[in-house]
Design a protein around this motif. Structure first.
Motif, mmCIF file in Angstrom:
data_model
loop_
_atom_site.group_PDB
_atom_site.id
_atom_site.type_symbol
_atom_site.label_atom_id
_atom_site.label_comp_id
_atom_site.label_asym_id
_atom_site.label_seq_id
_atom_site.Cartn_x
_atom_site.Cartn_y
_atom_site.Cartn_z
ATOM 1 N N LYS A 59 42.756 37.776 48.841
ATOM 2 C CA LYS A 59 43.409 38.184 47.657
ATOM 3 C C LYS A 59 42.811 36.907 46.383
ATOM 4 N N LYS A 60 42.398 35.846 46.803
ATOM 5 C CA LYS A 60 41.697 35.136 46.100
ATOM 6 C C LYS A 60 40.636 35.459 45.330
ATOM 7 N N LEU A 61 39.930 36.541 45.565
ATOM 8 C CA LEU A 61 38.868 37.138 45.188
ATOM 9 C C LEU A 61 39.439 38.019 43.650
ATOM 10 N N ASP A 62 40.602 38.415 43.708
ATOM 11 C CA ASP A 62 41.258 39.011 42.536
ATOM 12 C C ASP A 62 41.567 37.949 41.615
ATOM 13 N N ARG A 63 41.761 36.864 41.783
ATOM 14 C CA ARG A 63 42.096 35.865 40.772
ATOM 15 C C ARG A 63 40.769 35.317 40.335
ATOM 16 N N TRP A 64 39.718 35.078 41.098
ATOM 17 C CA TRP A 64 38.418 34.626 40.589
ATOM 18 C C TRP A 64 37.738 35.540 39.695
ATOM 19 N N ASN A 65 37.872 36.938 40.096
ATOM 20 C CA ASN A 65 37.303 37.966 39.297
ATOM 21 C C ASN A 65 38.253 38.044 38.056
ATOM 22 N N ARG A 66 39.384 37.774 37.863
ATOM 23 C CA ARG A 66 40.210 37.821 36.624
ATOM 24 C C ARG A 66 39.625 36.599 35.861
ATOM 25 N N ILE A 67 39.597 35.372 36.338
ATOM 26 C CA ILE A 67 38.844 34.164 35.721
ATOM 27 C C ILE A 67 37.606 34.527 34.948
#
Length: 250
Positions: A123-131
């Motif tokens: 789920k960290k991927l979602d945050r990284w891609n939002r960044i």
């Protein structure tokens, strides 16, 4: 002029529909109104001059007035393979890599990666891609770089076979730096470049030897030792200056 990335599926003819978090940002933060001009990117690198036709709390309707001859991407594609760092350092890494023009970022799992349980935290991927998306808007990128799922070292070695140039900053490398590397390669044949950064503990000697087998350039970045989150910025910046468009194209 403010820029928004709109999926192709939301562009019908000459009308673009902005949805999601951008809607609130448009009417509540930026306070844009009907008639204001914006830049629309279709997420595939095409840019349009747009004019807002309607604003409500669910969506913003924009008329695409004309296609813009705009490409802010580097002539070389840099793929950053980053040894997975501890804590939230990856947030900073993906943000700055996007600003510098990197095409993709892939976290890698090497022998000295400390936080190996990060592999399960997709789920960290979602945050990284939002960044990444926010950094794209700020830096006026023409495409949205992708942050891939963490990759084991063996998988990395397979991907590297498709690269034109492999660059590995290493604290034990002596003498041979980016300048020497650039002077020894045929620049006209370089398109896809892999930059491989070790984690906080650095690379194991065996890992460096296996990268050498793939004809990777093991380079020094200078006499000072950088943190893992700094080393990638420095290496990418130097390569973008020498082979890309950082500093302007002469």
């Amino acid at each position: 002029m403010h820029k928004f990335f709109v999926p192709r599926s939301n562009i019908l003819g000459d009308t673009a529909i902005i949805e999601g978090d951008d809607v609130k940002h448009i009417y509540k933060v930026l306070r844009l109104e009907v008639g204001d001009n914006v830049s629309i990117n279709n997420c595939d690198g095409e840019e349009f001059l747009g004019q807002i036709e309607d604003v409500n709390k669910k969506q913003v309707t924009v008329k695409c007035v004309e296609k813009l001859a705009l490409n802010n991407e580097s002539p070389v594609e840099i793929y950053l393979f980053q040894g997975l760092p501890k804590s939230s350092k990856m947030d900073l890494i993906v943000q700055k890599a996007t600003e510098l023009g990197v095409k993709e970022v892939t976290p890698i799992i090497t022998d000295r990666v400390v936080v190996k349980n990060e592999l399960g935290e997709f789920k960290k991927l979602d945050r990284w891609n939002r960044i990444v998306l926010e950094a794209c808007k700020q830096s006026k990128r023409s495409i949205i770089p992708k942050v891939n799922t963490p990759l084991e070292f063996e998988g990395l070695l397979e991907l590297l076979k498709n690269m034109d140039l492999i660059v590995v900053p290493y604290e034990n490398a002596e003498g041979h730096g980016i300048k020497n590397m650039v002077n020894s390669i045929n620049k006209s044949h370089i398109k896809k470049i892999a930059v491989i950064i070790g984690p906080e503990g650095g690379f194991e000697e065996e890992e460096i030897n296996r990268l050498k087998e793939l004809e990777a350039y093991i380079v020094t970045l200078g006499p000072r030792i950088f943190r893992t989150e700094t080393a990638g910025f420095v290496c990418v910046s130097l390569i973008m200056y020498e082979l890309g468009d950082l500093g302007g194209i002469s």
